[in-house]
Design an enzyme around this catalytic site. Structure first.
Site, PDB file in Angstrom:
ATOM      1  N   LEU A   6       0.856  -1.184   0.000  1.00 30.37           N
ATOM      2  CA  LEU A   6       0.000   0.000   0.000  1.00 30.37           C
ATOM      3  C   LEU A   6       0.892   1.234   0.000  1.00 30.37           C
ATOM      4  CD1 LEU A   6      -2.689  -0.936   2.686  1.00 30.37           C
ATOM      5  CD2 LEU A   6      -3.027  -0.757   0.224  1.00 30.37           C
ATOM      6  N   THR A   8       0.326   3.949   1.267  1.00 33.94           N
ATOM      7  CA  THR A   8       0.222   4.642   2.551  1.00 33.94           C
ATOM      8  C   THR A   8       0.902   3.878   3.686  1.00 33.94           C
ATOM      9  OG1 THR A   8      -1.916   3.606   2.942  1.00 33.94           O
ATOM     10  CG2 THR A   8      -1.934   5.812   1.941  1.00 33.94           C
ATOM     11  N   CYS A   9       1.442   2.711   3.408  1.00 34.05           N
ATOM     12  CA  CYS A   9       2.071   1.855   4.417  1.00 34.05           C
ATOM     13  C   CYS A   9       3.532   2.265   4.612  1.00 34.05           C
ATOM     14  CB  CYS A   9       1.973   0.394   3.986  1.00 34.05           C
ATOM     15  SG  CYS A   9       2.885  -0.754   5.010  1.00 34.05           S
ATOM     16  N   ASP A  10       3.889   2.622   5.843  1.00 36.47           N
ATOM     17  CA  ASP A  10       5.264   3.042   6.127  1.00 36.47           C
ATOM     18  C   ASP A  10       6.281   1.950   5.817  1.00 36.47           C
ATOM     19  OD1 ASP A  10       4.466   5.557   6.937  1.00 36.47           O
ATOM     20  OD2 ASP A  10       4.373   5.024   9.068  1.00 36.47           O
ATOM     21  N   ARG A  13       6.866   1.756   2.155  1.00 36.25           N
ATOM     22  CA  ARG A  13       7.678   2.893   1.714  1.00 36.25           C
ATOM     23  C   ARG A  13       9.155   2.673   2.017  1.00 36.25           C
ATOM     24  NH1 ARG A  13       3.890   8.090   3.114  1.00 36.25           N
ATOM     25  NH2 ARG A  13       2.947   6.705   4.605  1.00 36.25           N
TER      26      ARG A  13
END
Length: 104
Positions: A6, A8-10, A13
């Site tokens: 995702l 938005t997933c740290d 990233r």
């Protein structure tokens, strides 16, 4: 190399930052091909389903009892992230072991 996760997933990233040449596929926007889900289930089994996710907590007991492949098809965000596919090899998560294996 492909990274399924995702945006938005740290953790996803961090994996993408460490693997700048990898192609990132957002499971919410792009989905996950059923062949990839089948291979990942064969490799990781029930570990592929993230039972600590918000999506999992929102499911009732009847939904949770469904086969993992059906759950992941209906709710791709239930997949533990990131799923890294490097040719025939798959890695799940972004642990120190995975980092050492893929980043060299």
């Amino acid at each position: 190399m492909l990274i399924y996760g995702l945006k938005t997933c740290d953790t996803c990233r961090k994996a993408l930052k460490a693997l700048p040449d990898a192609e990132f596929l957002d499971v919410r926007a792009d989905g996950v091909p059923s062949a990839v889900i089948d291979a990942a289930l064969a490799e990781f089994g029930e570990k592929l389903v993230n039972t600590r996710s918000t999506t999992w907590r929102e499911l009732d007991d009847a939904q949770r009892a469904r086969p993992a492949k059906e759950l992941l098809a209906d709710h791709p965000t239930l997949m533990k992230r990131p799923l890294i596919v490097d040719g025939e090899t798959m890695y799940l998560g972004w642990t120190k072991d995975v980092q050492a294996s893929v980043a060299g």
